[in-house]
Structures are given as structure tokens and as C-alpha cells.
Write a protein that holds these residues in place. Structure first.
Motif, short mmCIF file in Angstrom:
data_model
loop_
_atom_site.label_atom_id
_atom_site.label_comp_id
_atom_site.label_asym_id
_atom_site.label_seq_id
_atom_site.Cartn_x
_atom_site.Cartn_y
_atom_site.Cartn_z
N GLY A 234 -7.28 23.58 13.94
CA GLY A 234 -6.42 22.42 13.83
C GLY A 234 -7.18 21.14 13.52
N SER A 235 -6.50 20.19 12.91
CA SER A 235 -7.10 18.89 12.62
C SER A 235 -6.02 17.82 12.59
N VAL A 236 -6.46 16.58 12.75
CA VAL A 236 -5.60 15.42 12.53
C VAL A 236 -5.97 14.85 11.18
N GLY A 237 -5.06 14.99 10.23
CA GLY A 237 -5.31 14.50 8.89
C GLY A 237 -4.93 13.04 8.74
N ILE A 238 -5.41 12.44 7.65
CA ILE A 238 -5.10 11.05 7.37
C ILE A 238 -5.10 10.83 5.86
N ALA A 239 -4.17 10.00 5.41
CA ALA A 239 -4.12 9.56 4.02
C ALA A 239 -4.01 8.04 4.02
N ARG A 240 -4.59 7.42 3.00
CA ARG A 240 -4.59 5.95 2.88
C ARG A 240 -3.81 5.55 1.64
N SER A 241 -3.09 4.45 1.77
CA SER A 241 -2.41 3.89 0.61
C SER A 241 -3.33 2.85 -0.03
N PRO A 242 -3.78 3.07 -1.26
CA PRO A 242 -4.68 2.09 -1.89
C PRO A 242 -3.98 0.78 -2.25
N THR A 243 -2.66 0.79 -2.27
CA THR A 243 -1.89 -0.38 -2.68
C THR A 243 -1.08 -0.98 -1.54
N GLY A 244 -0.97 -0.26 -0.41
CA GLY A 244 -0.09 -0.70 0.67
C GLY A 244 1.34 -0.24 0.47
N ASN A 245 1.64 0.35 -0.68
CA ASN A 245 2.97 0.87 -0.97
C ASN A 245 3.20 2.14 -0.16
N PRO A 246 4.25 2.22 0.62
CA PRO A 246 4.46 3.39 1.48
C PRO A 246 4.86 4.67 0.75
N THR A 247 4.81 4.65 -0.59
CA THR A 247 5.03 5.89 -1.35
C THR A 247 3.77 6.32 -2.10
N ASP A 248 2.66 5.61 -1.91
CA ASP A 248 1.44 5.84 -2.69
C ASP A 248 0.31 6.20 -1.72
N TRP A 249 -0.16 7.48 -1.74
CA TRP A 249 -1.11 7.95 -0.73
C TRP A 249 -2.23 8.78 -1.34
N GLU A 250 -3.41 8.68 -0.75
CA GLU A 250 -4.56 9.47 -1.15
C GLU A 250 -5.16 10.13 0.09
N LEU A 251 -5.41 11.43 0.01
CA LEU A 251 -5.99 12.16 1.14
C LEU A 251 -7.40 11.68 1.43
N GLU A 252 -7.72 11.58 2.72
CA GLU A 252 -9.06 11.27 3.19
C GLU A 252 -9.48 12.33 4.21
N PRO A 253 -10.78 12.42 4.53
CA PRO A 253 -11.22 13.42 5.51
C PRO A 253 -10.52 13.23 6.86
N PRO A 254 -10.35 14.31 7.62
CA PRO A 254 -9.62 14.23 8.89
C PRO A 254 -10.22 13.23 9.87
N LEU A 255 -9.35 12.69 10.71
CA LEU A 255 -9.83 11.84 11.81
C LEU A 255 -10.50 12.68 12.89
N LEU A 256 -10.00 13.90 13.08
CA LEU A 256 -10.46 14.73 14.18
C LEU A 256 -10.33 16.20 13.81
N ASP A 257 -11.37 16.97 14.08
CA ASP A 257 -11.34 18.42 13.92
C ASP A 257 -11.25 19.09 15.28
N ALA A 258 -10.55 20.22 15.33
CA ALA A 258 -10.53 21.04 16.55
C ALA A 258 -10.88 22.48 16.21
#
Length: 429
Positions: A234-258
Motif C-alpha cells: 500500500g501507499s499514499v499517492g499524491i498528484a500536483r496541479s501545475p496550474t492550480g486548476n482542480p481538473t489539471d493533475w500530474e502524478l508525483e512520487p508517493p507521500l508514504l510507502d507501506a
């Protein structure tokens, strides 16, 4: 395919091996409420409508919760197969009225699983898990993170309504590198779900947290030769919006691995207090890897910034759990900050049942399966939070959702935390 986990925060087997039920983490026994505020429905995974900054939204004197919902004539164990998101409104955070389905039509997937909702200038943004495929003949468990825009809030003589022409789209799918695809899964279950909107107060940047699994190649040995444990990823994933638009997202490495610890880190979300980041997840006793004894519980981790080295709260991660004689009474906890305390809402799951797992529920007569399923909101937990330590202080009534401006009744911080019976604690505005 790469699988570079260097530098990521991890929930280790050493830390998880210290999990134990203690008085400062065990909730009191839950009984059915005298009046079910969600009569006619099975209600489970629940979340509040929040402002963009994460605070509870109050609109025209109303607050709102969204929940996975099914009619209560359905056998409880079948509810996930038909789940849809409904919303409920309250003028006081105590009494709730059914607003109806959040979406009139157009939702993606064959059913909707948990997510989050945010209101920004009267516009509602919904994030949810699109489970399965629309129109499928056989129930599938494909999971994608979806978003919906176009909803608006209206307050009138008939109360608060959310409506509008919703526009649905898939926002995120697993890439097979940072996050496992369904075809890669070799664990007991597969996860890519539970999107949670988060605006970082330090940077102002916009993120989605979600539950996922970290790919573990067949030839890898992350668990020191324990092949079976390696399928718990399991992991806690995270994506960031490069524009702040809540429909625009890019995957980033997980915050936490289990990896080697737990298969499901469900409903991940953050509470930020005085610049300290508290990351919370829910998990089940049966999703821990062999050799680790865990419980259906709220687990938490703390870091000095969003991308910090998250450390398990209380030295092991467990924050609040069910009592040993009612191990499945509550689940799917959501925490939010409230002055000197943290409040935690969840749903009332199965009660008057003690078994090795929830699998045993299916062996009961259907009448007993229905009777023992709460299907409503559980008492709200009051948690004391001090650095890396937490303490369960007591509870409020079923489904209580106080605003930050509403004062809570005092609790006795000395000795064993005070639980409540079906009357619960109180607060006042």
C-alpha cells in the motif's frame, strides 16, 4: 520499469510491529442512535464539504456531508456494488436532511466510491473513484480517479441544494511505475482510489492525495526474503496541479510507502496545525502483512512539511481503534482540526459481532446481517494531539460535525478517557 523508493517516507515493519490496543486509543462501545438521522439509507464512507483551504464549509447557515449511499433494503454486504454519492445537509451539525444524489446523471464508472468535495466561490468541485465501467455486464473493479465540475450551491426556503450541469472526466490513472496498475497487482486487492483535495498552506499549491499501491517487481526483495509480505504494498499517492486548476493533475512520487506492512491505506487526508503536517489513513486488520498484528483503525503520521519524513504517531501509527469485543463497529475515519482538539468522524459499521474478520458476516442469516449493520454515522471522536502523540479524550453524538467556532464541552483529561453512551457529548455555538 523502475521501482526507486529511495528517499520516500515509509511505514516500517519495525514500527507497525509495535501496534497495540491501549486505553488512550480505544473507542467506547457504539450503540445504535435513538433516532437514525439517515433513515431509509445505508450510509458509509463519509466526508464533509470543505472550502478550498480545507476548512469546513458553512453556506447560508448549513453544513454538508457527502457519503456513499444505498437504500437500506439492500443486503449490507452488497452496498459497494451499487454505491452512489449522496449529500446531506444540517443547520446545526447534529440533525441531517437528505439532499439527494450529488449527481443527477453522467457519473463515470458503474458505481462511485469515496472521494472529496470542495466549494470555491459557490462552485462545487467533486472528486471521486470511478469503479468499474459504465454499462459493464459483469462487475469489474477497475479504479480511476474522476472529477466533476459545474455544480453550484443554492440556499432557499427549502434549505440548501447542490445542483447544476455536471461535467465528468477522468483525472488520473496509475502509470505502472510510481503507482501499480491493476494488471500488475499480486496482492489480495488492488487500489487506486479515494481522492482528497488539499491546498498546501505553506506554498499555496494544490494537490490530490489518494490510495494506491507501489509496484514491486517479481524479482525484487524488499522484505528480506519474505515473498508473501512483498505483496502487501500500500501507499499514499499524491498528484500536483501545475496550474492550480482542480481538473489539471500530474502524478508525483508517493507521500508514504507501506511495502511489506499493509495493502490498503484508505481515505488518506491531511490536517495541518502550526506548520506540522498530520497524515491520516484508515486500514483493516486483515490487510496487514503476515507477522504484523493490526486492527481496523485510524492510523497517522507526522512530518515537518508536506514532503517531509513522515513518522508514525505514537511510535507505531495507530491513533484510534475499536474495542476488542466490537472490533468492526466503526470504520473510514476522517479527521479535522478543531481548536485544541482534532475531531474524527466515521460510519457505524457492524456491531454485536466478534469474529476473526468480516467474512464471517456472510455466514449469518440475512436478517442478522441487516440487524447488525449500523449503516449510519458513528459517534464523533475527540482526539488530543500533542506533537507525535495522540490521546482519545471522548466522543460526541452520532454524526456530530461542529464548526471551529462551536465550543465543545470540557473533558476530563486525567485518567482513562471518557467515552459516552448513546446520548454522546455536546457542543454549543
Amino acid at each position: 520499469m523502475t521501482n526507486d523508493r529511495a528517499g520516500r517516507a515509509a511505514w516500517t515493519r519495525e514500527a507497525a510491529g509495535r501496534i497495540e490496543r491501549t486505553d488512550d486509543a480505544v473507542a467506547p462501545i457504539v450503540y445504535p442512535p435513538e433516532t437514525d438521522r439517515f433513515e431509509g439509507f445505508h450510509v458509509w464512507d463519509t466526508w464533509p464539504l470543505r472550502n478550498r483551504d480545507g476548512s469546513l464549509a458553512e453556506i447560508g447557515g448549513y453544513r454538508v456531508v457527502c457519503a456513499l449511499t444505498a437504500t437500506d433494503d439492500l443486503l449490507p454486504g452488497k452496498r459497494h456494488d451499487v454505491a452512489s454519492i449522496h449529500y446531506f445537509t444540517s443547520p446545526d451539525g447534529e440533525t441531517w436532511s437528505h439532499g439527494g444524489p450529488l449527481f443527477s446523471d453522467g457519473a463515470l464508472g458503474s458505481r462511485q466510491w469515496a472521494g472529496s468535495t470542495m466549494v470555491d466561490g459557490g462552485d462545487v468541485h467533486a472528486f471521486y473513484t470511478a469503479a468499474g465501467e459504465r454499462g459493464e455486464d459483469d462487475l469489474a473493479y477497475t479504479q480511476r480517479i474522476a472529477g466533476a465540475t459545474g455544480g453550484t450551491v443554492r440556499v432557499g426556503d427549502d434549505g440548501l441544494r447542490i445542483d447544476g450541469e455536471w461535467d465528468h472526466e477522468i483525472l488520473l490513472e496509475p502509470d505502472g511505475d510510481l503507482y501499480e496498475r491493476e494488471a500488475q497487482s499480486r496482492g489480495m486487492t488492488y487500489t487506486f482510489r479515494d481522492p482528497w483535495f488539499f491546498e498546501d498552506p505553506a506554498s499555496g499549491e494544490t494537490y490530490l492525495l489518494f490510495e494506491a499501491n507501489t509496484p514491486v517487481p517479481e524479482d525484487a526483495d524488499p522484505c528480506d526474503g519474505d515473498v508473501e509480505a512483498a505483496s502487501f504494498n500500500g501507499s499514499v499517492g499524491i498528484a500536483r496541479s501545475p496550474t492550480g486548476n482542480p481538473t489539471d493533475w500530474e502524478l508525483e512520487p508517493p507521500l508514504l510507502d507501506a511495502v511489506c506492512v499493509n495493502q490498503e491505506l484508505e481515505r488518506p487526508h491531511l490536517v495541518v496545525r502550526d506548520g506540522t503536517y498530520y497524515l491520516f489513513v484508515s486500514s483493516h486488520q486483515h490487510t496487514f502483512a503476515p507477522g504484523i498484528v493490526g486492527y481496523d483503525a485510524l492510523y497517522g503520521f507526522v512530518a515537518d512539511d508536506l514532503r517531509g519524513e513522515y513518522r508514525p504517531l505514537n511510535g507505531h501509527g495507530m491513533v484510534a481503534t475499536n474495542p476488542a469485543n466490537a472490533p468492526f463497529q466503526s470504520y473510514s475515519w476522517t479527521a479535522y482540526d478543531h481548536g485544541d482538539e482534532m475531531l474524527v468522524v466515521s460510519f457505524f459499521n457492524y456491531y454485536e459481532y466478534v469474529g476473526e474478520s468480516l467474512d464471517g458476516i456472510a455466514d449469518l442469516p440475512e436478517s442478522e446481517q441487516r440487524r447488525r449493520f449500523g449503516g449510519t454515522l458513528a459517534p464523533t471522536l475527540r482526539i488530543g494531539l500533542d506533537g507525535d502523540r495522540t490521546e482519545l479524550l471522548g466522543t460526541l453524538r452520532h454524526g456530530s460535525l461542529p464548526l471551529a467556532s462551536e465550543e465543545l464541552s470540557p473533558v476530563d483529561r486525567g485518567g482513562r478517557p471518557r467515552g459516552t453512551d448513546r446520548d454522546g457529548g455536546s457542543y454549543r455555538s
